[in-house]
Design an enzyme around this catalytic site. Structure first.
Site, PDB file in Angstrom:
ATOM      1  CE  LYS A  39      -0.357  -0.193   5.102  1.00 45.64           C
ATOM      2  NZ  LYS A  39      -1.104  -0.633   6.293  1.00 45.64           N
ATOM      3  NE  ARG A 137      -6.641   0.924  11.378  1.00 46.43           N
ATOM      4  CZ  ARG A 137      -5.612   0.802  11.045  1.00 46.43           C
ATOM      5  NH1 ARG A 137      -4.707   1.443  11.273  1.00 46.43           N
ATOM      6  NH2 ARG A 137      -5.156  -0.326  10.001  1.00 46.43           N
ATOM      7  CG  HIS A 169      -4.531  -4.424  11.630  1.00 46.66           C
ATOM      8  ND1 HIS A 169      -3.279  -5.087  10.912  1.00 46.66           N
ATOM      9  CD2 HIS A 169      -4.213  -3.226  11.461  1.00 46.66           C
ATOM     10  CE1 HIS A 169      -2.215  -4.046  10.734  1.00 46.66           C
ATOM     11  NE2 HIS A 169      -2.693  -3.074  11.044  1.00 46.66           N
ATOM     12  NE  ARG A 224      -3.159  -8.051   7.188  1.00 47.89           N
ATOM     13  CZ  ARG A 224      -3.986  -8.626   8.365  1.00 47.89           C
ATOM     14  NH1 ARG A 224      -4.458  -9.783   8.502  1.00 47.89           N
ATOM     15  NH2 ARG A 224      -3.861  -7.573   9.441  1.00 47.89           N
ATOM     16  CE1 TYR A 268      14.408  31.489   3.347  1.00 45.23           C
ATOM     17  CE2 TYR A 268      13.754  29.111   3.464  1.00 45.23           C
ATOM     18  CZ  TYR A 268      13.831  30.492   2.551  1.00 45.23           C
ATOM     19  OH  TYR A 268      13.518  30.482   1.509  1.00 45.23           O
ATOM     20  CB  CYS A 317      15.019  25.397   2.811  1.00 48.30           C
ATOM     21  SG  CYS A 317      16.412  26.417   3.606  1.00 48.30           S
ATOM     22  CG  ASP A 319      12.935  24.276  -2.704  1.00 47.76           C
ATOM     23  OD1 ASP A 319      12.250  23.576  -3.339  1.00 47.76           O
ATOM     24  OD2 ASP A 319      12.858  25.437  -3.038  1.00 47.76           O
TER      25      ASP A 319
HETATM   26  C1  LIG Z   1      -0.361  -1.557   6.842  1.00 44.17           C
HETATM   27  C2  LIG Z   1      -1.076  -2.837   7.094  1.00 44.17           C
HETATM   28  C3  LIG Z   1      -0.365  -4.067   7.345  1.00 44.17           C
HETATM   29  C4  LIG Z   1       1.061  -4.207   7.405  1.00 44.17           C
HETATM   30  O1  LIG Z   1       1.798  -3.726   8.643  1.00 44.17           O
HETATM   31  P1  LIG Z   1       3.303  -3.414   8.900  1.00 44.17           P
HETATM   32  O2  LIG Z   1       3.250  -2.915  10.400  1.00 44.17           O
HETATM   33  O3  LIG Z   1       3.698  -2.590   8.031  1.00 44.17           O
HETATM   34  O4  LIG Z   1       3.614  -4.918   9.015  1.00 44.17           O
HETATM   35  C5  LIG Z   1      -0.928  -5.339   7.394  1.00 44.17           C
HETATM   36  N1  LIG Z   1      -2.427  -5.424   7.656  1.00 44.17           N
HETATM   37  C6  LIG Z   1      -3.090  -4.116   7.506  1.00 44.17           C
HETATM   38  C7  LIG Z   1      -4.654  -4.279   7.651  1.00 44.17           C
HETATM   39  C8  LIG Z   1      -2.451  -2.898   7.240  1.00 44.17           C
HETATM   40  O5  LIG Z   1      -3.230  -1.727   7.062  1.00 44.17           O
END
Ligand SMILES: *Cc1c(COP(=O)(O)O)cnc(C)c1O
Length: 381
Positions: A39, A137, A169, A224, A268, A317, A319
């Protein structure tokens, strides 16, 4: 994205490191499939090249947040199983189903919208039903689970979808012994069992990077990992103690070198004044490129330049930043400075920036973007 050797600011992406990291994750979870999470454009590294390298190293799934991200991978010719997990009910589910993208569903409203998309696409949707096991969430609350499973089971019977998985998650994966991990796993298994009791036979998945590396009992069918794929240690182990290899090196070439006398204010607001005559080097990378302005307190940020660790002085800055190379430096225009990277040879790391800023390396990596950062991919894809 160009690949010339003359980039002003360059994020070098080492696909051999991606392969190494996916190998480490696969070895840590021998009984599970690996879903590499790509992602946010591969956490700022480039979703397509990272996905290809991860699949080449044994990952069998890809995970993304949005349907747009999923379709980008499909458009690049990537055919591996692919899950997209954060949607609005009016997202383009028909295109996702047509492109064989698995969709996460967290409510009956979302389910109805996905099923409508599947009808429009003329084929069944592949669903991962998400249960909220304690993160509060995304995911269906436990009280709505029975109704969601019931709707899904009816749709399966009608040929409108397949239920591929039940998933959730973790809230405290970076603290492997936190009591909420066990509680979340128990709730996930109860939700998965409820789906089985309704005649479905879904897979189960829960573990992100940290849990992949530390909690084998939570691996279930698929893990994941995201951040660990990019070589940033989810347990914040320093380089040298982590089995992972950072994938991104952010570097910039010196645009100008000059001698300045003692007592000159730099950048700056003149937050830095030269204590002695010194050599300043100008790097054409600033906060528009992903160098956080909050790194601007003198000496918070070091670059590796000419084999030495040298401080950025004065404000960051939009840039550019200024490096104090010290008196009599032989740094030259066109030399390359490493802003962060794998940390070998004592060089700075994304973790160093995160520590200075009291944030996490995830935010540092995903912050490197913009039209001026050239992404150069090296290693085997
Ligand atoms: C981003 C995400 C992950 C990966 O998590 P990490 O901590 O980067 O390994 C796995 N599952 C879900 C739903 C996520 O949003």
């Amino acid at each position: 994205m160009t690949t010339t050797g003359t980039a002003r600011v360059e994020a070098v992406i080492d696909l051999d490191a991606v392969r190494h990291n996916v190998g480490v994750l696969g070895a840590a979870a021998p009984g599970a499939q690996v879903m590499a999470v790509v992602k946010a454009d591969g956490y700022g590294h480039g979703a397509v090249p990272v996905a290809r390298a991860a699949l080449g190293a044994g990952a069998t799934w890809l995970g993304v947040c949005t349907i747009e991200e999923a379709l980008e991978l499909r458009a690049a010719g990537i055919t591996a199983p692919l899950l997209s997990w954060l949607h609005l009910p009016d997202d383009d589910f028909a295109s996702a189903v047509a492109a064989d993208v698995d969709l996460s569903v967290s409510s009956r409203e979302h389910l109805a919208a996905v099923l409508a998309g599947a009808r429009a696409a003329g084929r069944p949707a592949r669903l991962h039903l998400k249960i909220d096991t304690g993160l509060s969430r995304n995911g269906a609350p436990a009280a709505e689970w029975a109704d969601l499973v019931d709707d899904a089971a009816k749709a399966v019977a009608d040929g409108g979808c397949e239920v591929v998985a039940v998933w959730s998650h973790l809230a405290h994966a970076d603290a492997p012994h936190h009591p909420t991990l066990d509680r979340q796993a128990v709730r996930l298994t109860a939700a998965w069992q409820a789906a089985r009791d309704r005649g479905l036979s879904p897979l189960r998945h829960l573990a992100n990077s940290a849990a992949t590396l530390t909690r084998p009992d939570l691996h279930f069918d698929i893990v994941r990992p995201g951040i660990a794929v990019y070589g940033l240690d989810p347990l914040d182990r320093p380089v040298g103690e982590s089995p992972l290899r950072p994938v991104m090196t952010l570097r910039a070439r010196v645009a100008l070198v000059k001698q300045v006398p003692a007592g000159e204010g730099v950048s700056y607001g003149h937050e830095f004044t030269t204590p002695e005559e010194t050599t300043l080097a100008l790097l054409p990378a600033g906060y528009a490129d992903g160098v956080p302005r909050r790194l601007n307190r003198n000496g918070r940020m070091q670059v590796l330049l000419g084999g030495r660790s040298l401080p950025v002085v004065g404000r960051v800055c939009m840039d550019q930043v200024v490096v104090d190379c010290g008196p009599g430096s032989d740094v030259r225009t066109g030399d390359t400075a490493v802003l962060f990277g794998p940390g070998d040879g004592g060089g700075p790391t994304a973790q160093d920036w995160a520590d200075e800023l009291d944030t996490i390396h995830y935010e540092i990596a995903t912050g490197v973007h913009g039209s001026r950062v050239t992404r150069t991919v090296v290693g085997r894809s």
